[in-house]
Enzyme design. Structure first.
Site, PDB file in Angstrom:
ATOM      1  N   HIS A 183       3.003   3.448  -8.957  1.00 35.10           N
ATOM      2  CA  HIS A 183       3.069   1.893  -8.794  1.00 35.10           C
ATOM      3  C   HIS A 183       4.433   1.251  -9.640  1.00 35.10           C
ATOM      4  O   HIS A 183       4.874   0.275  -9.620  1.00 35.10           O
ATOM      5  CB  HIS A 183       1.974   1.367 -10.368  1.00 35.10           C
ATOM      6  CG  HIS A 183       0.533   2.032  -9.444  1.00 35.10           C
ATOM      7  ND1 HIS A 183       0.103   1.409  -8.157  1.00 35.10           N
ATOM      8  CD2 HIS A 183      -0.556   2.627  -9.752  1.00 35.10           C
ATOM      9  CE1 HIS A 183      -1.426   1.558  -7.819  1.00 35.10           C
ATOM     10  NE2 HIS A 183      -1.378   2.603  -8.840  1.00 35.10           N
TER      11      HIS A 183
ATOM     12  N   ASP B   7       1.049  -0.946  -0.090  1.00 34.37           N
ATOM     13  CA  ASP B   7      -0.022   0.438   0.240  1.00 34.37           C
ATOM     14  C   ASP B   7       1.165   1.360  -0.062  1.00 34.37           C
ATOM     15  O   ASP B   7       1.537   1.524   0.838  1.00 34.37           O
ATOM     16  CB  ASP B   7      -1.033  -0.129   1.436  1.00 34.37           C
ATOM     17  CG  ASP B   7      -2.220   0.823   1.205  1.00 34.37           C
ATOM     18  OD1 ASP B   7      -2.135   1.158   0.072  1.00 34.37           O
ATOM     19  OD2 ASP B   7      -2.244   1.127   1.877  1.00 34.37           O
TER      20      ASP B   7
ATOM     21  N   TRP C 218       2.621   7.812  -2.478  1.00 33.80           N
ATOM     22  CA  TRP C 218       4.429   7.927  -2.660  1.00 33.80           C
ATOM     23  C   TRP C 218       4.295   9.030  -4.178  1.00 33.80           C
ATOM     24  O   TRP C 218       5.197   9.852  -4.373  1.00 33.80           O
ATOM     25  CB  TRP C 218       5.053   6.559  -3.024  1.00 33.80           C
ATOM     26  CG  TRP C 218       6.891   6.755  -3.129  1.00 33.80           C
ATOM     27  CD1 TRP C 218       7.228   6.789  -2.415  1.00 33.80           C
ATOM     28  CD2 TRP C 218       7.105   6.700  -4.857  1.00 33.80           C
ATOM     29  NE1 TRP C 218       8.544   6.291  -2.862  1.00 33.80           N
ATOM     30  CE2 TRP C 218       8.761   6.906  -4.343  1.00 33.80           C
ATOM     31  CE3 TRP C 218       6.633   6.804  -5.971  1.00 33.80           C
ATOM     32  CZ2 TRP C 218       9.519   6.695  -5.095  1.00 33.80           C
ATOM     33  CZ3 TRP C 218       7.839   7.404  -6.564  1.00 33.80           C
ATOM     34  CH2 TRP C 218       9.186   7.192  -6.813  1.00 33.80           C
TER      35      TRP C 218
ATOM     36  N   ASN D 118     -10.830  -3.285  -6.641  1.00 34.70           N
ATOM     37  CA  ASN D 118      -9.307  -2.004  -7.487  1.00 34.70           C
ATOM     38  C   ASN D 118      -9.970  -1.701  -8.016  1.00 34.70           C
ATOM     39  O   ASN D 118     -10.191  -0.311  -8.848  1.00 34.70           O
ATOM     40  CB  ASN D 118      -8.010  -2.513  -7.289  1.00 34.70           C
ATOM     41  CG  ASN D 118      -7.530  -2.503  -5.827  1.00 34.70           C
ATOM     42  OD1 ASN D 118      -5.934  -3.164  -5.798  1.00 34.70           O
ATOM     43  ND2 ASN D 118      -7.647  -1.385  -5.216  1.00 34.70           N
TER      44      ASN D 118
END
Length: 254
Positions: A44, A27, A32, A75
């Site tokens: 990703h 996660d 980020w 998702n």
């Protein structure tokens, strides 16, 4: 962390108490990327290094089973462009990583509702499974289009069909009997579950298998997760008393 410090942490790990099955909720990719002013997909893409590091670290330590939560059934509710980008990244990453899995004697095992993934993703998963099926080292399970509730309901459907076909007696339906219909029935129960990014929940992940898992939460965002974070989680695990329903006194007597 310096390499010498990382090796120092590794040396503290008791090889006799390595978790047989580690599961990771990866996660924090989006956050980020956001910190860097980039799109979520950038996070990703930069998470692949973390996947490599943790997979390699687990294999080096002798972990027998590693399950990574790559894409949940929920998702699909994310923005369309992000989902499409994730699927494309999945296809290219699996294709690229197969030689590394073969080299390191790691067997790939996808779990989840694989039939409803894009065809390209299915083909590359099948290729990865085929090319690593003879490997005898760690089993790397990728949870794709996976949800714990989906897995249990899917198992119930298979179980009902079995009962109708073989006329199994109700009294014969035990925990072990049900376990045969769970996706990861060939792997041991999860002993250590790690979640990154500071969230404190298991998000519908391995609900059946993680009944007695030790939970380790870290503030580290997944793209920054490295071997030293893995070592810290395992050391945390080894410092806990796993009673599994018993008392401390019973464990001493054993």
């Amino acid at each position: 962390m310096a390499k010498s410090q990382q090796e120092g942490m590794k040396e503290k790990i008791d090889p006799a108490k390595i978790p047989a099955h580690i599961a990771v909720i990866m996660d924090g990719n989006g956050r980020w990327a956001k910190k860097r002013g980039a799109a979520r997909l950038f996070g990703h893409k930069n998470a692949i290094k973390a996947v490599r590091d943790v997979t390699e670290g687990c294999a080096e330590l002798g972990v027998k089973n590693l399950t990574l939560y790559a894409f949940s059934t929920e998702n699909w509710n994310r923005p369309k462009l992000e989902v499409e980008g994730l699927m494309s990244l999945l296809v290219s990453t699996i294709k690229k990583e197969i030689p590394t899995l073969v080299k390191n004697n790691i067997r790939l095992q996808p779990i989840g509702d694989i039939e409803h993934l894009p065809i390209d993703a299915q083909k590359n998963l099948q290729l990865g499974v085929k090319q690593t099926e003879q490997n005898t080292g760690m089993i790397l399970s990728l949870a794709l289009n996976y949800g714990g509730k989906w897995e249990i309901s899917h198992a119930v459907k298979k179980l009902i069909n079995e009962i109708e076909e073989t006329k199994v007696e109700v009294d014969a339906i035990s925990i072990d009997f049900i376990n045969k219909y769970i996706d990861e029935h060939t792997t041991p129960e999860v002993e250590l579950m790690i979640r990154t990014s500071g969230e404190h929940r298991i998000s519908n992940f391995l609900l059946w298998q993680a009944a007695y898992a030790e939970l380790h939460f870290t503030e580290t965002l997944w793209p920054d997760f490295r071997k030293e974070h893995l070592y810290h989680a395992i050391l945390d695990f080894q410092n806990r008393e796993r009673r599994l329903g018993m008392t401390s006194e019973q464990l001493i007597q054993k």
